[in-house]
Each structure stands twice: as structure tokens, then as C-alpha cells.
Scaffold this motif. Structure first.
Motif, PDB file in Angstrom:
ATOM      1  N   ALA A  41       7.050   3.377  -2.761  1.00 49.85           N
ATOM      2  CA  ALA A  41       7.625   2.422  -1.813  1.00 49.85           C
ATOM      3  C   ALA A  41       6.923   2.597  -0.477  1.00 49.85           C
ATOM      4  O   ALA A  41       6.724   3.728  -0.013  1.00 49.85           O
ATOM      5  CB  ALA A  41       9.129   2.643  -1.651  1.00 49.85           C
ATOM      6  N   HIS A  45       6.636  -4.587   0.287  1.00 44.76           N
ATOM      7  CA  HIS A  45       6.486  -4.601  -1.167  1.00 44.76           C
ATOM      8  C   HIS A  45       5.031  -4.837  -1.554  1.00 44.76           C
ATOM      9  O   HIS A  45       4.537  -4.263  -2.544  1.00 44.76           O
ATOM     10  CB  HIS A  45       7.381  -5.690  -1.765  1.00 44.76           C
ATOM     11  N   LYS A  49       2.823  -2.544  -4.025  1.00 39.54           N
ATOM     12  CA  LYS A  49       2.145  -3.056  -5.224  1.00 39.54           C
ATOM     13  C   LYS A  49       0.673  -2.680  -5.216  1.00 39.54           C
ATOM     14  O   LYS A  49       0.112  -2.331  -6.268  1.00 39.54           O
ATOM     15  CB  LYS A  49       2.314  -4.588  -5.303  1.00 39.54           C
ATOM     16  N   HIS A  62      10.678  -2.488  -3.921  1.00 37.59           N
ATOM     17  CA  HIS A  62      10.706  -3.419  -2.798  1.00 37.59           C
ATOM     18  C   HIS A  62      10.869  -2.688  -1.465  1.00 37.59           C
ATOM     19  O   HIS A  62      10.373  -3.160  -0.431  1.00 37.59           O
ATOM     20  CB  HIS A  62      11.830  -4.450  -2.974  1.00 37.59           C
ATOM     21  N   ASN A  63      11.564  -1.579  -1.480  1.00 36.51           N
ATOM     22  CA  ASN A  63      11.758  -0.815  -0.256  1.00 36.51           C
ATOM     23  C   ASN A  63      12.136   0.626  -0.605  1.00 36.51           C
ATOM     24  O   ASN A  63      12.332   0.957  -1.786  1.00 36.51           O
ATOM     25  CB  ASN A  63      12.831  -1.450   0.634  1.00 36.51           C
TER      26      ASN A  63
END
Length: 361
Positions: A41, A45, A49, A62-63
Motif C-alpha cells: 500500500a 492505489h 499497483k 487501495h490504502n
């Protein structure tokens, strides 16, 4: 097939640069029988990735909260800048996850104390990254002194160059020059090295210090912009350690054309010098020289093979791997041998005493 490997999630991993990609990734890959990197993380995001693709990590969360609370993660690794440590570590502790946070654990003594107190109430392993205390050269020094190489230790001196903290910087490292960020020459290179020194020679009993600056501004090289500099670039400490050992320390900003790390230990029966290429004792290879008895000149003392123990030779990855190995053994055996949050608190109490003494000087 399900394995008993410890599933790791890293908060703060950039494929292009920075600490985690150069140290934690190779250390964890070296210990692939013990650890599995499951998730990452970052601030965004998209960044997560990109890191997951670069390092072939299954999950890009995402976080940070999503990573911390994921049932896929056993161990949370925090490698972001110091001002973000407190909230992330606090959340990980509240989630009941094991945690490895880079030093400094908190931004200041109070944050560090709160996290150490919280960790003490949780049934988790809470580890801090003071890598010099597990360096093979430090383990060898401990053995030499225990075996009487120096006789009674009388005094020690330490000189180091911080690398940064002069009058120029790159944009990405400007935050080091703002003392409010908690990532100063005191809290990073000197702190890491003092962790190693005190693990060999014992704690400070008394100290007096002075902290000054030759430069109050710093130029950002990419843009030419001149910004304020509030972190000191000269730190001097004198005092006594356990058993009355006299100690003198001088750290200075930048790089020296002469000595960048010299730690000398003097005893009734011998003398030792530890030399390195930078005042970050946790980052650089250390060379140990010694002489005792009738010997007139220092000779290189090679670290025994059994202490090196086949870990990566590069100390940036090797010393991090040593902490991870202790961490894995602690989780599986319910022991507490890896550097702990309580160790982080004791170190920050020393840093705080250095600052208080300098203010009262």
C-alpha cells in the motif's frame, strides 16, 4: 497449498528508489522460506499497483488501512517517512497485527512512548529497525570484549559524517532538513550508530551535549531554490557509560575528505578501531582493527564465518535480513530477541536527553 510462511504487507514501497526496495525486498526474498510478500500500500492505489507489478506482489491495496485490516496479512511493515509512522503503527497494533517499523519509531519521544506502551498491551510482536545492533561486526565486538580482548574498557570515541545536513540537497531529501519531521542527523545516523555503540559498551549514565548549525538554509539542487534548514549539522556529546567508560562523540553534516566513521575503544589490555565509509553504522560495511598486549600496530580482525552466517554481504539488505530472521523466530517460538518498541523507547530517551542537554548548555 497453504504454507506456514509469514504473510507480509509493506506500506511504502517504491520500485524506483528509496529504502524499502533496496533493503526489505532483497532481505525478504533471501528469507523466502520464512516470509511471503503478499501486499503493498502506498500513498495512492496507482502507486501501489505499480509496485505490485514491479515486484510481483499479489495484492495492491487501495490504502494503508485496507492492508492493515486484511486477513491476508500477518505482518505489517512500515517504511514511510517518520511523520506518518505514528498513525500507521497505531492502526496496525489496534488490528492485532505483528509489525516491523523502521527507526525512528515515532516523531519525538511522546509518540515513541505511546506506541511502546500500546505494544506492551498487545499480544503481538512489535519490532523496530535499528539494524546496526544485529550487524555481524557488532556481534563480533561484543564477543571480543566479553572474551577480554581489551581488558577493562576505559574510554571510547566516535566521529561520524551524516552524509546529508549541509547546505545543499536534492528535492526528495529536503524533508530531512526540517527538524519538525523527526528525521534529522540526531535521529537517523547518530541514533542508529549509538544503538550499536550502547549494545556493545552499555547505556549512558551521564552526558553533556552541544548541537549547532553552520548552515541555516539549504539549496535544492534541481531548482536552485533556497529553503530554511532547522536540523542541526554539528552534534557533540561527552559523558560516561556503564562501568564509568568515558565517551566522546562528534557528528557533522555532509561528507568528509578524511574520516567518515571512526569508533575507537581503548582498554587496559588493548585497543580497537571500527572504521566505515559513512556515519550511518547500519548502512555500511565496518572494518575492525585491533592490537593488544605487546602488539604495536593495529591489525585487521576479520569477523568469523559463523557470525557472518551466510547472510547477504551488502549490509543494507544483510542487516535487515538479520532482523527479519530474529522476527520470524520470535513469532514461531514466542521469544523476544528482535529489536523491540521498548528498545526504540530507550534509544529515543537518550536522543531526548541529548537535545535537552544542548538546550540547557
Amino acid at each position: 497449498m497453504k504454507t506456514n510462511r509469514i504473510r507480509v504487507g509493506i506500506i511504502g514501497l517504491n520500485p524506483d528508489s528509496h529504502w524499502a526496495s533496496a533493503s526489505h525486498i532483497p532481505a525478504l526474498k533471501f528469507l523466502a522460506d520464512d516470509f511471503e510478500i503478499v501486499g503493498v500500500a502506498n500513498t495512492t492505489h496507482e502507486s501501489a499497483k505499480r509496485s505490485s507489478e514491479a515486484f510481483q506482489i499479489p495484492f495492491a491495496f487501495h490504502n494503508a488501512d485496507a492492508l492493515i485490516n486484511s486477513p491476508e496479512i500477518d505482518l505489517v511493515i512500515v517504511t514511510v517517512k517518520v511523520p506518518y509512522h505514528f498513525e500507521l503503527v497505531k492502526s496496525a497494533l489496534e488490528s492485532g497485527k505483528h509489525i516491523y517499523c523502521e527507526h525512528p519509531l515515532g516523531n519525538g519521544l511522546e509518540e515513541t512512548r505511546l506506541l511502546a506502551e500500546m505494544a506492551a498491551k498487545k499480544d503481538v510482536l512489535a519490532v523496530v529497525g535499528t539494524q546496526m545492533v544485529v550487524a555481524p561486526e557488532i556481534l563480533y565486538l561484543q564477543q571480543l570484549i566479553k572474551d577480554g580482548y581489551l581488558g577493562k574498557v576505559l574510554s571510547t570515541t566516535l566521529i561520524g559524517s551524516g552524509g546529508n545536513w549541509r547546505n545543499e540537497t536534492v528535492a526528495d531529501l529536503y524533508y530531512l532538513h526540517d527538524k519538525a519531521n523527526g528525521a534529522s542527523m540526531l535521529t537517523i545516523p547518530l541514533a542508529h550508530t549509538l544503538a550499536g555503540v550502547t549494545s556493545v559498551l552499555g547505556s549512558f549514565l551521564t552526558l553533556n551535549s552541544k548541537m549547532t548549525s553552520n548552515f541555516t538554509t539549504v539549496k535544492v539542487l534541481e531548482t536552485g531554490e533556497v529553503k530554511p534548514k532547522t536540523a542541526e549539522d554539528q552534534i557533540m556529546v561527552i559523558g560516561t557509560l556503564t562501568d564509568g567508560i568515558a565517551i566522546s562523540v562528534h557528528y557533522r553534516g555532509g561528507i568528509s575528505r578524511g574520516t567518515n566513521l571512526l569508533w575507537e575503544i581503548n582498554g587496559t589490555e588493548g585497543d580497537i578501531q571500527v572504521r566505515g565509509g559513512l556515519g550511518h553504522g547500519q548502512l555500511v560495511p565496518l572494518s575492525i582493527f585491533g592490537a593488544r598486549g605487546t602488539e604495536k600496530e593495529l591489525q585487521l580482525l576479520k569477523v568469523p564465518v559463523e557470525i557472518m552466517n551466510n547472510f547477504p554481504e551488502n549490509p543494507i539488505a544483510g542487516n535487515v535480513a538479520r532482523i527479519y530472521k530474529l522476527l520470524a523466530d520470535d513469532i514461531r517460538n514466542n521469544t523476544r530477541n528482535a529489536p523491540s518498541f521498548n528498545d526504540a523507547l530507550q534509544l529515543y530517551e537518550l536522543l531526548n536527553n541529548i537535545e535537552l542537554s544542548a538546550k540547557n548548555e
